[in-house]
Design a protein around this motif. Structure first.
Motif, PDB file in Angstrom:
ATOM      1  N   ILE A  48       0.831  -1.201   0.000  1.00  0.00           N
ATOM      2  CA  ILE A  48       0.000   0.000   0.000  1.00  0.00           C
ATOM      3  C   ILE A  48       0.864   1.250   0.000  1.00  0.00           C
ATOM      4  N   TYR A  49       1.886   1.248   0.847  1.00  0.00           N
ATOM      5  CA  TYR A  49       2.743   2.427   0.947  1.00  0.00           C
ATOM      6  C   TYR A  49       3.581   2.639  -0.318  1.00  0.00           C
ATOM      7  N   THR A  50       4.052   1.561  -0.911  1.00  0.00           N
ATOM      8  CA  THR A  50       4.835   1.703  -2.136  1.00  0.00           C
ATOM      9  C   THR A  50       3.977   2.307  -3.250  1.00  0.00           C
ATOM     10  N   GLY A  51       2.751   1.823  -3.377  1.00  0.00           N
ATOM     11  CA  GLY A  51       1.849   2.403  -4.358  1.00  0.00           C
ATOM     12  C   GLY A  51       1.566   3.856  -4.069  1.00  0.00           C
ATOM     13  N   GLU A  52       1.444   4.187  -2.807  1.00  0.00           N
ATOM     14  CA  GLU A  52       1.171   5.571  -2.411  1.00  0.00           C
ATOM     15  C   GLU A  52       2.312   6.499  -2.821  1.00  0.00           C
ATOM     16  N   VAL A  53       3.533   6.110  -2.504  1.00  0.00           N
ATOM     17  CA  VAL A  53       4.689   6.941  -2.849  1.00  0.00           C
ATOM     18  C   VAL A  53       4.849   7.048  -4.359  1.00  0.00           C
ATOM     19  N   PHE A  54       4.705   5.917  -5.058  1.00  0.00           N
ATOM     20  CA  PHE A  54       4.895   5.925  -6.515  1.00  0.00           C
ATOM     21  C   PHE A  54       3.855   6.803  -7.213  1.00  0.00           C
ATOM     22  N   MET A  55       2.659   6.874  -6.665  1.00  0.00           N
ATOM     23  CA  MET A  55       1.572   7.621  -7.300  1.00  0.00           C
ATOM     24  C   MET A  55       1.481   9.063  -6.811  1.00  0.00           C
ATOM     25  N   ASP A  56       2.023   9.330  -5.660  1.00  0.00           N
ATOM     26  CA  ASP A  56       1.849  10.619  -4.991  1.00  0.00           C
ATOM     27  C   ASP A  56       2.617  11.728  -5.708  1.00  0.00           C
ATOM     28  N   ASN A  57       1.913  12.735  -6.171  1.00  0.00           N
ATOM     29  CA  ASN A  57       2.557  13.840  -6.885  1.00  0.00           C
ATOM     30  C   ASN A  57       3.548  14.606  -6.015  1.00  0.00           C
ATOM     31  N   THR A  58       3.374  14.585  -4.694  1.00  0.00           N
ATOM     32  CA  THR A  58       4.324  15.299  -3.834  1.00  0.00           C
ATOM     33  C   THR A  58       5.728  14.708  -3.950  1.00  0.00           C
ATOM     34  N   PHE A  59       5.825  13.382  -4.119  1.00  0.00           N
ATOM     35  CA  PHE A  59       7.148  12.765  -4.278  1.00  0.00           C
ATOM     36  C   PHE A  59       7.726  13.051  -5.658  1.00  0.00           C
ATOM     37  N   TRP A  60       6.887  13.074  -6.678  1.00  0.00           N
ATOM     38  CA  TRP A  60       7.365  13.397  -8.018  1.00  0.00           C
ATOM     39  C   TRP A  60       7.844  14.842  -8.077  1.00  0.00           C
ATOM     40  N   GLN A  61       7.121  15.750  -7.418  1.00  0.00           N
ATOM     41  CA  GLN A  61       7.563  17.140  -7.385  1.00  0.00           C
ATOM     42  C   GLN A  61       8.937  17.268  -6.732  1.00  0.00           C
ATOM     43  N   ARG A  62       9.165  16.486  -5.682  1.00  0.00           N
ATOM     44  CA  ARG A  62      10.458  16.547  -5.011  1.00  0.00           C
ATOM     45  C   ARG A  62      11.558  15.902  -5.860  1.00  0.00           C
ATOM     46  N   ALA A  63      11.214  14.891  -6.618  1.00  0.00           N
ATOM     47  CA  ALA A  63      12.186  14.310  -7.551  1.00  0.00           C
ATOM     48  C   ALA A  63      12.596  15.341  -8.602  1.00  0.00           C
ATOM     49  N   PHE A  64      11.645  16.127  -9.071  1.00  0.00           N
ATOM     50  CA  PHE A  64      11.952  17.163 -10.062  1.00  0.00           C
ATOM     51  C   PHE A  64      12.631  18.376  -9.428  1.00  0.00           C
ATOM     52  N   ALA A  65      12.425  18.586  -8.116  1.00  0.00           N
ATOM     53  CA  ALA A  65      12.990  19.750  -7.440  1.00  0.00           C
ATOM     54  C   ALA A  65      14.447  19.535  -7.015  1.00  0.00           C
ATOM     55  N   LEU A  66      14.837  18.283  -6.777  1.00  0.00           N
ATOM     56  CA  LEU A  66      16.189  17.980  -6.288  1.00  0.00           C
ATOM     57  C   LEU A  66      17.238  18.135  -7.388  1.00  0.00           C
ATOM     58  N   ARG A  67      18.451  18.466  -6.965  1.00  0.00           N
ATOM     59  CA  ARG A  67      19.560  18.425  -7.914  1.00  0.00           C
ATOM     60  C   ARG A  67      19.792  16.970  -8.309  1.00  0.00           C
ATOM     61  N   PRO A  68      20.033  16.672  -9.595  1.00  0.00           N
ATOM     62  CA  PRO A  68      20.139  15.273 -10.050  1.00  0.00           C
ATOM     63  C   PRO A  68      21.182  14.443  -9.299  1.00  0.00           C
ATOM     64  N   ASN A  69      22.286  15.062  -8.894  1.00  0.00           N
ATOM     65  CA  ASN A  69      23.363  14.290  -8.278  1.00  0.00           C
ATOM     66  C   ASN A  69      23.108  13.935  -6.812  1.00  0.00           C
ATOM     67  N   VAL A  70      22.001  14.412  -6.217  1.00  0.00           N
ATOM     68  CA  VAL A  70      21.739  14.100  -4.808  1.00  0.00           C
ATOM     69  C   VAL A  70      20.458  13.288  -4.621  1.00  0.00           C
ATOM     70  N   ILE A  71      19.823  12.888  -5.708  1.00  0.00           N
ATOM     71  CA  ILE A  71      18.505  12.245  -5.606  1.00  0.00           C
ATOM     72  C   ILE A  71      18.559  10.950  -4.799  1.00  0.00           C
ATOM     73  N   THR A  72      19.459  10.034  -5.146  1.00  0.00           N
ATOM     74  CA  THR A  72      19.516   8.740  -4.461  1.00  0.00           C
ATOM     75  C   THR A  72      19.824   8.913  -2.981  1.00  0.00           C
ATOM     76  N   ARG A  73      20.812   9.732  -2.678  1.00  0.00           N
ATOM     77  CA  ARG A  73      21.201   9.935  -1.283  1.00  0.00           C
ATOM     78  C   ARG A  73      20.058  10.558  -0.476  1.00  0.00           C
ATOM     79  N   THR A  74      19.357  11.501  -1.074  1.00  0.00           N
ATOM     80  CA  THR A  74      18.297  12.207  -0.368  1.00  0.00           C
ATOM     81  C   THR A  74      17.137  11.278  -0.026  1.00  0.00           C
TER      82      THR A  74
END
Length: 501
Positions: free
Chosen positions: A237-263
């Protein structure tokens, strides 16, 4: 000073602080990109803080103890592990997204470019339903905590909280959200680990354990069937929530590319400890037979009020209100982003300029807030039940998102019908043969006892979606050129540079 007045003063003080922060950073919002993704230059510290602030929700503080109260030790472990694993699993998706879609703003951009129009439309409908449902849980949480701790009417707490959060989000969008998230995260993490120790000073751990053994021994078991089912299903349930949640996608687009995995890794690991800390409060209620006038969702504030007194109640209010405000602000920004970027700019006025989109985005933030108040007003279900209900939709979208990001031959028809059939079947299983839609229950079919159940609904939804998406792709693969996403990004960036967007 009465408890009610004290609660109002505390909320007002923090509300003024968050609004002041929103006003101070509002001048940095000059474009739609600023409003939705905060400039795309967020680093590890602020990135981890904003993910934690978004993911440490009212559910984390209220529903994690509810899961411990309902499923015992396995409930707390399942809640903690499920949420942490989901954030960690999103890290490779986020890294891939920034490569394919560096100019993306919302999850809708991905579905519009990756799949056909029917999938895009279906996803927007499902996402809006899900986002409004998630906003419902945060609004309910605000009303529950103020009512349980300070005796403030549920509806008053709901309206006041939504109004304050809406004010600073409307002013500065993602920039305001990021600025307040860091402070809210520091506040949450500083306070959340205080309460278990504080409560257990008064409620002796040995007495709590013995009380649980006498009153509800099954909740101590690590082999209880209902607890093991929860432990197995909640990560899905939680994995589906994160994968679908626009708030996480916005943060993926907001982060600098070189820090995404670590963050995302740091945020996922850090989050695990929060529901463990708050979830243990439920064991005190179970072990002492504490009455819960507000129902299972109120177990945490009831325990805190009973064992830490007025001072503890005030501090707990600050903790949970910060968690509610941070998540609600991110969700309001995410919902307005979907409407302005995916609905208004793609269906209503494709020729809309940047200033017009900003005005629409701010207006739609207010509209989303009003809808939140309306749907939360009747207080339809417990927070944990709402989480599991929304999980039926989330689970159906795990295969389309993963396969759409990593596999170029995913068939859009399999995605569409997998989601439709999976969601419908999952809702029927969740409702034991009926569509249980918060305020309306429609009896459809008689299901055998072994098939029906709230948790089973998400499993059925996921399995059907997976079989349809994978099976259709194997039988009728549909080639997709990922370079089209990169080409769109170049076009989008060129348009921004020329001032056309």
């Amino acid at each position: 000073m009465s408890n009610q007045l004290l609660g109002i003063v505390v909320i007002a003080a923090f509300g003024v602080l968050w609004i002041a922060v929103g006003l101070s950073v509002a001048r940095r919002v000059r474009s739609t990109d600023d409003y939705l993704v905060g400039g795309r230059n967020v680093g590890v510290a602020l990135g981890s803080a904003t993910i934690l602030a978004t993911w440490v929700t009212g559910n984390t503080i209220l529903a994690a103890p509810e899961s411990g109260y309902t499923f015992g030790v396995l409930g707390v472990l399942g809640y903690a592990v499920g949420g942490g694993v989901a954030v960690l699993a999103f890290a490779p998706l986020a890294r891939r997204l920034r490569t394919l879609l560096p100019a993306g703003r919302t999850v809708g951009d991905f579905f519009r470019l990756r799949y056909d129009r029917k999938n895009y439309g279906l996803f927007l409908v499902m996402l809006i339903i899900w986002d409004l449902g998630w906003l419902l849980t945060q609004g309910m949480g605000a009303g529950i905590i103020l009512e349980s701790v300070f005796g403030i009417d549920f509806h008053v707490g709901l309206v006041v909280t939504v109004a304050i959060v809406t004010t600073y989000v409307t002013i500065g969008g993602m920039v305001s959200v990021l600025s307040t998230d860091f402070m809210q995260t520091m506040l949450i993490m500083a306070v959340v680990f205080l309460f278990p120790a504080w409560v257990y000073i008064s409620a002796n751990p040995v007495d709590v354990y013995q009380g649980m053994a006498g009153l509800a021994e099954a909740k101590l078991s690590l082999s209880a069937a209902d607890g093991l089912l929860f432990l197995a299903v909640i990560p899905l349930i939680y994995t589906g929530e994160v994968f679908m949640d626009n708030t996480f996608w916005q943060r993926a687009f907001a982060l600098r590319p070189n820090v995404i995995t670590r963050t995302f890794t740091l945020a996922g690991i850090g989050w695990v400890f929060v529901p463990i800390a708050t979830g243990t409060l439920a064991w005190v209620a179970v072990g002492t037979g504490l009455e819960l006038p507000g129902g299972p969702s109120s177990v945490a504030p009831e325990v805190v009020a009973a064992y830490t007194g007025r001072v503890g109640a005030v501090i707990f209010l600050v903790l949970i209100w910060a968690a509610l405000a941070s998540t609600m602000s991110a969700l309001l920004n995410a919902v307005s982003g979907i409407f302005m970027n995916d609905v208004y700019n793609n269906f209503v006025r494709p020729q809309a300029g940047d200033r017009e989109l900003l005005r629409v985005g701010r207006l739609l933030t207010i509209v989303a807030a009003v809808i939140t108040i309306v749907i939360a007003w009747p207080r339809p279900l417990t927070l944990l039940t709402l989480l599991i209900l929304l999980g039926v939709i989330n689970a159906a979208y795990i295969p389309p998102i993963v396969m759409g990001i990593f596999f170029r031959k995913t068939n859009p028809n399999g995605v569409f019908w997998g989601v439709v059939i999976g969601t419908v079947a999952g809702l029927l299983v969740f409702g034991d043969g009926a569509f249980d839609l918060l305020w309306l229950r429609l009896e459809v079919v008689d299901l055998p006892a072994w098939l029906g159940g709230e948790l089973q609904g998400a499993v059925v939804s996921f399995l059907i979606s997976t079989v349809a998406t994978v099976g259709w792709t194997l039988l009728r693969p549909r080639e997709f050129d990922f370079r089209s996403m990169i080409d769109w990004t170049r076009s989008e960036n060129a348009g921004i540079a020329e001032g056309k967007k």
